[in-house]
Design a protein around this motif. Structure first.
Motif, PDB file in Angstrom:
ATOM      1  N   SER A   1      57.079  22.125   5.917  1.00 61.27           N
ATOM      2  CA  SER A   1      57.509  21.262   7.020  1.00 61.27           C
ATOM      3  C   SER A   1      58.065  22.142   8.137  1.00 61.27           C
ATOM      4  O   SER A   1      58.451  23.291   7.908  1.00 61.27           O
ATOM      5  CB  SER A   1      58.571  20.269   6.555  1.00 61.27           C
ATOM      6  OG  SER A   1      59.726  20.944   6.089  1.00 61.27           O
ATOM      7  N   GLY A   2      58.061  21.608   9.326  1.00 63.06           N
ATOM      8  CA  GLY A   2      58.604  22.314  10.479  1.00 63.06           C
ATOM      9  C   GLY A   2      57.587  23.091  11.284  1.00 63.06           C
ATOM     10  O   GLY A   2      57.758  23.287  12.492  1.00 63.06           O
ATOM     11  N   VAL A   3      56.524  23.539  10.643  1.00 60.89           N
ATOM     12  CA  VAL A   3      55.527  24.351  11.350  1.00 60.89           C
ATOM     13  C   VAL A   3      54.721  23.524  12.359  1.00 60.89           C
ATOM     14  O   VAL A   3      54.546  23.954  13.510  1.00 60.89           O
ATOM     15  CB  VAL A   3      54.596  25.076  10.355  1.00 60.89           C
ATOM     16  CG1 VAL A   3      53.478  25.800  11.096  1.00 60.89           C
ATOM     17  CG2 VAL A   3      55.393  26.059   9.508  1.00 60.89           C
ATOM     18  N   PRO A   4      54.195  22.333  11.986  1.00 57.98           N
ATOM     19  CA  PRO A   4      53.429  21.572  12.982  1.00 57.98           C
ATOM     20  C   PRO A   4      54.246  21.251  14.233  1.00 57.98           C
ATOM     21  O   PRO A   4      53.714  21.302  15.353  1.00 57.98           O
ATOM     22  CB  PRO A   4      53.039  20.297  12.220  1.00 57.98           C
ATOM     23  CG  PRO A   4      53.037  20.702  10.787  1.00 57.98           C
ATOM     24  CD  PRO A   4      54.165  21.672  10.662  1.00 57.98           C
ATOM     25  N   GLU A   5      55.529  20.960  14.055  1.00 59.88           N
ATOM     26  CA  GLU A   5      56.372  20.635  15.210  1.00 59.88           C
ATOM     27  C   GLU A   5      56.567  21.860  16.099  1.00 59.88           C
ATOM     28  O   GLU A   5      56.522  21.766  17.332  1.00 59.88           O
ATOM     29  CB  GLU A   5      57.728  20.099  14.724  1.00 59.88           C
ATOM     30  CG  GLU A   5      57.660  18.758  14.014  1.00 59.88           C
ATOM     31  CD  GLU A   5      57.273  18.859  12.538  1.00 59.88           C
ATOM     32  OE1 GLU A   5      57.234  17.815  11.869  1.00 59.88           O
ATOM     33  OE2 GLU A   5      57.023  19.990  12.048  1.00 59.88           O
ATOM     34  N   ALA A   6      56.793  23.029  15.455  1.00 59.86           N
ATOM     35  CA  ALA A   6      56.953  24.259  16.234  1.00 59.86           C
ATOM     36  C   ALA A   6      55.670  24.600  16.982  1.00 59.86           C
ATOM     37  O   ALA A   6      55.699  25.053  18.134  1.00 59.86           O
ATOM     38  CB  ALA A   6      57.353  25.410  15.313  1.00 59.86           C
ATOM     39  N   ARG A   7      54.544  24.388  16.334  1.00 63.84           N
ATOM     40  CA  ARG A   7      53.257  24.633  16.988  1.00 63.84           C
ATOM     41  C   ARG A   7      53.085  23.699  18.181  1.00 63.84           C
ATOM     42  O   ARG A   7      52.631  24.123  19.257  1.00 63.84           O
ATOM     43  CB  ARG A   7      52.121  24.420  15.999  1.00 63.84           C
ATOM     44  CG  ARG A   7      50.725  24.471  16.617  1.00 63.84           C
ATOM     45  CD  ARG A   7      49.664  24.200  15.556  1.00 63.84           C
ATOM     46  NE  ARG A   7      48.335  24.181  16.130  1.00 63.84           N
ATOM     47  CZ  ARG A   7      47.709  23.081  16.537  1.00 63.84           C
ATOM     48  NH1 ARG A   7      48.312  21.899  16.444  1.00 63.84           N
ATOM     49  NH2 ARG A   7      46.492  23.146  17.035  1.00 63.84           N
ATOM     50  N   GLU A   8      53.439  22.431  18.003  1.00 65.16           N
ATOM     51  CA  GLU A   8      53.283  21.445  19.068  1.00 65.16           C
ATOM     52  C   GLU A   8      54.149  21.786  20.277  1.00 65.16           C
ATOM     53  O   GLU A   8      53.719  21.641  21.428  1.00 65.16           O
ATOM     54  CB  GLU A   8      53.637  20.048  18.549  1.00 65.16           C
ATOM     55  CG  GLU A   8      53.398  18.919  19.532  1.00 65.16           C
ATOM     56  CD  GLU A   8      51.925  18.680  19.822  1.00 65.16           C
ATOM     57  OE1 GLU A   8      51.634  18.134  20.909  1.00 65.16           O
ATOM     58  OE2 GLU A   8      51.075  19.041  18.981  1.00 65.16           O
ATOM     59  N   ARG A   9      55.369  22.249  20.039  1.00 63.44           N
ATOM     60  CA  ARG A   9      56.257  22.603  21.159  1.00 63.44           C
ATOM     61  C   ARG A   9      55.697  23.781  21.947  1.00 63.44           C
ATOM     62  O   ARG A   9      55.856  23.854  23.162  1.00 63.44           O
ATOM     63  CB  ARG A   9      57.656  22.935  20.638  1.00 63.44           C
ATOM     64  CG  ARG A   9      58.421  21.721  20.132  1.00 63.44           C
ATOM     65  CD  ARG A   9      59.894  22.040  19.938  1.00 63.44           C
ATOM     66  NE  ARG A   9      60.118  23.126  19.003  1.00 63.44           N
ATOM     67  CZ  ARG A   9      60.250  22.973  17.683  1.00 63.44           C
ATOM     68  NH1 ARG A   9      60.156  21.754  17.152  1.00 63.44           N
ATOM     69  NH2 ARG A   9      60.466  24.006  16.895  1.00 63.44           N
ATOM     70  N   GLY A  10      55.083  24.737  21.267  1.00 63.41           N
ATOM     71  CA  GLY A  10      54.406  25.835  21.950  1.00 63.41           C
ATOM     72  C   GLY A  10      55.287  26.994  22.372  1.00 63.41           C
ATOM     73  O   GLY A  10      54.776  28.018  22.839  1.00 63.41           O
ATOM     74  N   ALA A  11      56.609  26.885  22.212  1.00 63.51           N
ATOM     75  CA  ALA A  11      57.505  27.947  22.697  1.00 63.51           C
ATOM     76  C   ALA A  11      57.313  29.233  21.914  1.00 63.51           C
ATOM     77  O   ALA A  11      57.286  30.327  22.500  1.00 63.51           O
ATOM     78  CB  ALA A  11      58.961  27.478  22.604  1.00 63.51           C
ATOM     79  N   ILE A  12      57.166  29.122  20.586  1.00 65.16           N
ATOM     80  CA  ILE A  12      56.993  30.334  19.787  1.00 65.16           C
ATOM     81  C   ILE A  12      55.697  31.031  20.153  1.00 65.16           C
ATOM     82  O   ILE A  12      55.661  32.252  20.359  1.00 65.16           O
ATOM     83  CB  ILE A  12      57.040  30.002  18.283  1.00 65.16           C
ATOM     84  CG1 ILE A  12      58.469  29.610  17.869  1.00 65.16           C
ATOM     85  CG2 ILE A  12      56.559  31.191  17.450  1.00 65.16           C
ATOM     86  CD1 ILE A  12      58.597  29.198  16.411  1.00 65.16           C
ATOM     87  N   GLN A  13      54.607  30.274  20.256  1.00 68.52           N
ATOM     88  CA  GLN A  13      53.333  30.900  20.586  1.00 68.52           C
ATOM     89  C   GLN A  13      53.404  31.615  21.933  1.00 68.52           C
ATOM     90  O   GLN A  13      52.947  32.763  22.065  1.00 68.52           O
ATOM     91  CB  GLN A  13      52.194  29.882  20.619  1.00 68.52           C
ATOM     92  CG  GLN A  13      50.843  30.549  20.907  1.00 68.52           C
ATOM     93  CD  GLN A  13      49.721  29.575  21.204  1.00 68.52           C
ATOM     94  OE1 GLN A  13      49.974  28.424  21.537  1.00 68.52           O
ATOM     95  NE2 GLN A  13      48.480  30.037  21.091  1.00 68.52           N
ATOM     96  N   ALA A  14      53.985  30.961  22.936  1.00 67.21           N
ATOM     97  CA  ALA A  14      54.055  31.567  24.265  1.00 67.21           C
ATOM     98  C   ALA A  14      54.829  32.880  24.230  1.00 67.21           C
ATOM     99  O   ALA A  14      54.419  33.879  24.844  1.00 67.21           O
ATOM    100  CB  ALA A  14      54.702  30.591  25.241  1.00 67.21           C
ATOM    101  N   GLN A  15      55.949  32.895  23.500  1.00 63.68           N
ATOM    102  CA  GLN A  15      56.768  34.105  23.459  1.00 63.68           C
ATOM    103  C   GLN A  15      56.139  35.200  22.591  1.00 63.68           C
ATOM    104  O   GLN A  15      56.281  36.386  22.888  1.00 63.68           O
ATOM    105  CB  GLN A  15      58.169  33.754  22.960  1.00 63.68           C
ATOM    106  CG  GLN A  15      58.930  32.880  23.963  1.00 63.68           C
ATOM    107  CD  GLN A  15      60.234  32.369  23.387  1.00 63.68           C
ATOM    108  OE1 GLN A  15      61.208  33.105  23.272  1.00 63.68           O
ATOM    109  NE2 GLN A  15      60.260  31.090  23.016  1.00 63.68           N
TER     110      GLN A  15
END
Length: 383
Positions: free
Chosen positions: A362-376
């Motif tokens: 849990s938690g990964v799909p939400e982080a992916r959706e927000r996109g902040a981690i990927q951008a950084q």
């Protein structure tokens, strides 16, 4: 969903994990071989092209697309399924939406991280099949001695070649999040992954590590941690490749390949090395509630994780090329089958995943959706 294809046969609809080398061959062989072993079951394997959004037959990727997977498990329709092999990163969401029923086998013995990935609230919610992680592949045996990212990058730089130190594709919307978590755990051991996923900015130590990796990925001003890199590495254009273990398959199948005698290490992405593994698992539709359907589902799951089937699929014996897929099995005994045990790369891989930790469910799909981690992460890698 009909319970039986004929009065004498029960129909079982199954969606297999599609992101594997030579997926069509695997699906075809599984369907034919299983029905030979179990003539009382009409196995209907979902065609792989339904998962690939660049093909005209695309419907949805049931390994990752949560809404579509929930519908396929809970609703009647042309794409409804009894079993779906999902990446357990979405398992928590499926449980929360009552889209899966508890599903377990008493045998075989699963890798601890694989069993961890399907366990929640005292229940087992799936049968693990594949595992996966990030590895460094190189002709330099020294990569297996590197216990942190600095040691790895220093080793590659010391080779003194004019080639790129390292290449690989690790900036995708799912990959970026998982690479960040891998680097976080490599740096902090038992760190709080949910806190890391929820944070709006990258941990400073991890950000610094990823920037160092990005520097090593660059050649002549071009960042190479956001491209496939297989052909470049296979034909001698890079000292190492970072990616999943199954990247070995296209490397070894590359026409004009010059690399040989490869060495494989779990990728140390931080100040230490604490491997993390994905798990792909069969989950059961709550609509598969009749005794006949559940017996068929258990029969397929037992078949799918059997040593004989693993040996054929891992070694690519179902394919025209017979190049091993270098996927990682969920069971401990699959590594002991004759052909797998004799393969030097599988011996290295088995050693490298010892003590691995499971990625969260849990938690990964939400982080992916927000996109902040990927951008950084992309910024840190110079992409």
């Amino acid at each position: 969903m009909p319970d039986a294809a004929t009065p004498d046969k029960v129909q079982l609809r199954v969606s297999l994990y599609p992101w594997v080398p030579e997926a069509d061959s695997l699906a075809s062989w599984i369907e034919q071989d299983f029905e030979t072993q179990h003539p009382e079951i009409d196995l209907v394997v979902r065609t792989m092209e339904r998962s690939y959004d660049w093909l005209p037959g695309y419907v949805s990727d049931l390994a990752y697309e949560i809404d579509q997977t929930v519908a396929a498990l809970t609703q009647e329709g042309d794409d409804s399924q009894d079993l779906i092999e999902v990446d357990t990163m979405i398992l928590g969401a499926l449980i929360e939406r009552n889209a899966v029923a508890p599903f377990a086998l008493s045998e075989p013995s699963f890798l601890p991280s694989a069993q961890e990935a399907v366990s929640q609230d005292g229940e087992t919610w799936g049968v693990p099949h594949w595992t996966c992680g990030y590895f460094v592949i190189s002709e330099d045996a020294g990569v297996r001695e590197a216990n942190d990212l600095t040691a790895l990058l220093d080793r590659l730089a010391d080779a003194g070649t004019e080639r790129a130190d390292i290449v690989g594709d690790i900036d995708g919307s799912w990959d970026a999040v998982m690479v960040y978590l891998d680097a976080f755990i490599d740096s902090y051991g038992d760190g709080d992954v949910q806190a890391a996923l929820a944070a709006e900015t990258l941990d400073p130590m991890v950000d610094s590590a990823l920037r160092a990796l990005g520097t090593s990925c660059a050649q002549d001003g071009e960042a190479m941690c956001g491209s496939d890199g297989v052909e470049k590495f296979a034909t001698g254009g890079a000292d190492a490749l970072i990616g999943y273990s199954e990247r070995l398959h296209p490397i070894l199948a590359t026409e004009g390949r010059t690399v040989a005698n490869l060495h494989i290490a779990s990728a140390p992405l931080g100040s230490g090395s604490h491997p993390m593994l994905f798990t792909d698992a069969l989950v059961l539709s709550p609509r598969c509630s009749s005794e006949r359907c559940q017996e068929a589902a258990r029969a397929f799951a037992s078949y799918y994780v059997s040593d004989r089937v693993f040996e054929v699929v891992l070694m690519g014996l179902d394919t025209d090329t017979s190049v091993a897929r270098y996927l990682l099995p969920s069971t401990t005994t699959a590594f002991d089958t004759d052909a797998v045990a004799a393969d030097p790369y599988y011996r290295q891989l088995e050693e490298e995943i010892q003590g691995a930790r499971a990625y969260p469910t849990s938690g990964v799909p939400e982080a992916r959706e927000r996109g902040a981690i990927q951008a950084q992460v992309k910024t840190a890698l110079g992409l």
